[in-house]
Enzyme design. Structure first.
Site, PDB file in Angstrom:
ATOM      1  CB  SER A 118      -1.113   0.739   1.221  1.00 52.96           C
ATOM      2  OG  SER A 118      -0.245   0.451   2.197  1.00 52.96           O
ATOM      3  CG  HIS A 164       0.190  13.127   1.466  1.00 49.74           C
ATOM      4  ND1 HIS A 164      -0.948  13.140   0.928  1.00 49.74           N
ATOM      5  CD2 HIS A 164       0.859  12.644   2.101  1.00 49.74           C
ATOM      6  CE1 HIS A 164      -1.716  12.260   1.894  1.00 49.74           C
ATOM      7  NE2 HIS A 164      -0.900  11.977   2.979  1.00 49.74           N
ATOM      8  CG  HIS A 194      -4.699   5.294  -1.881  1.00 49.14           C
ATOM      9  ND1 HIS A 194      -5.687   4.076  -1.993  1.00 49.14           N
ATOM     10  CD2 HIS A 194      -4.257   5.134  -0.629  1.00 49.14           C
ATOM     11  CE1 HIS A 194      -5.481   3.108  -1.150  1.00 49.14           C
ATOM     12  NE2 HIS A 194      -5.031   3.451  -0.553  1.00 49.14           N
ATOM     13  CB  VAL A 210      -1.485  -4.911  -4.908  1.00 52.75           C
ATOM     14  CG1 VAL A 210      -2.328  -4.325  -6.498  1.00 52.75           C
ATOM     15  CG2 VAL A 210      -0.389  -4.592  -4.714  1.00 52.75           C
ATOM     16  CG  HIS A 216     -10.844   8.420 -14.596  1.00 52.36           C
ATOM     17  ND1 HIS A 216     -11.327   6.941 -14.511  1.00 52.36           N
ATOM     18  CD2 HIS A 216     -10.564   9.420 -13.763  1.00 52.36           C
ATOM     19  CE1 HIS A 216     -11.767   7.614 -13.053  1.00 52.36           C
ATOM     20  NE2 HIS A 216     -10.914   9.125 -13.026  1.00 52.36           N
ATOM     21  N   GLY A 223      -2.379  -4.531  13.946  1.00 53.08           N
ATOM     22  CA  GLY A 223      -0.654  -4.873  13.259  1.00 53.08           C
ATOM     23  C   GLY A 223      -0.161  -3.274  13.783  1.00 53.08           C
TER      24      GLY A 223
END
Length: 297
Positions: free
Chosen positions: A89, A93, A103, A106, A142, A256
């Protein structure tokens, strides 16, 4: 189901993303390898680079005795089952308010991994959170998402694009977090090998989508007004991650590593009471035009 090979593929994804973003920033990522009661991971972070104000690309491989509620929204029958999960992940920024925050993630989940027929699925995607909108950037973002999906099945992009629009939505603000992209979860329709190939394609698609935007916007001039707007809009990012994001909630519910889970938070953020941008300004156009679900391609 070869989970050793799967882990190597996720670690390679992390390496590839860090190398590409490091080259764009002229600064390498610092590596923090960690272990916890649940498993192991490698957090790679950068701060105060030429382009990136803060960035984190995290790999984790964890196991647990019982799947927490955040991981079984779509599969309640698996609640309480042992699990194994791995993934990458990232949140980026940038300094320049004209470069959007990005962001991506997977991941692979396996429920009841020691059984004869474990239940598995993949998830992930990528989304873009601009502070100032540009049609060119939105269309490119996109188009990159559509291209990678079409390489597997032309039905995937419309479905995952719509899912992203619905997922990254701040209900308490009645507005999207950004311009969307792809989001998918509980997905195994392609079979194990092709599903892993798809998440690899998503990771590469993220780079194909984001790096050209960095290049186009990194040298644009900005001042205090733009930075103030960036910090204000970053507040929406924080609100979503802490209230709605399933990855953040899963990480915290499963015990976590908090430092890695919350590395997605921006370095500087602000909230202003009942603030409204000036009518007709570029800031106002962000919410009135860009932060509206639409078909960009």
């Amino acid at each position: 189901m070869d989970l050793i090979s799967a882990r190597a593929r996720f670690e390679a994804i992390q390496d590839r993303i860090c190398q590409a973003l490091g080259e764009a920033d002229n600064q390498s990522f610092v590596t923090d390898q960690w272990s916890s009661k649940l498993g192991v991971g490698k957090s790679r972070v950068t701060a105060s680079g030429e382009v990136l104000e803060k960035g984190g690309v995290m790999f984790s491989h964890v196991k647990g005795a019982a799947l927490p509620p955040a991981a079984t929204v779509k599969r309640p029958q698996l609640a309480g089952k042992p699990f194994e999960a791995m993934g990458v992940s990232l949140v980026i920024h940038p300094h320049n308010p004209y470069i959007p925050t990005s962001h991506a993630n997977v991941r692979l989940f396996v429920a009841d991994p020691e059984s004869d027929q474990p239940t598995w699925w993949v998830g992930g995607g990528f989304d873009l959170t601009p502070y100032y909108g540009f049609d060119e950037d939105c269309q490119h973002w996109h188009q990159s998402a559509k291209d990678l999906c079409d390489g597997f099945d032309t039905k995937l992009y419309p479905e995952f694009k719509r899912w992203c629009d619905e997922y990254f939505y701040l209900k308490h603000r009645d507005e999207p977090r950004g311009i969307g992209g792809l989001f998918f979860d509980d997905f195994n329709a392609l079979g194990f090998e092709q599903s892993l190939a798809f998440v690899e394609a998503v990771a590469q698609g993220y780079l194909d989508a984001y790096l050209p935007i960095i290049e186009r916007r990194k040298d644009m001039g900005y001042g205090e007004r733009e930075k103030a707007w960036q910090k204000y809009r970053r507040g929406r990012y924080v609100e979503f991650n802490l209230v709605y994001d399933r990855g953040t909630i899963f990480g915290l519910q499963s015990g976590g590593r908090t430092e890695s889970i919350l590395v997605s938070m921006p370095p500087e953020v602000s909230w202003s009471y009942c603030y409204e941008p000036e009518a007709g300004s570029p800031e106002a156009k962000l919410t009135s035009y860009y932060l509206q679900p639409r078909e960009w391609v």
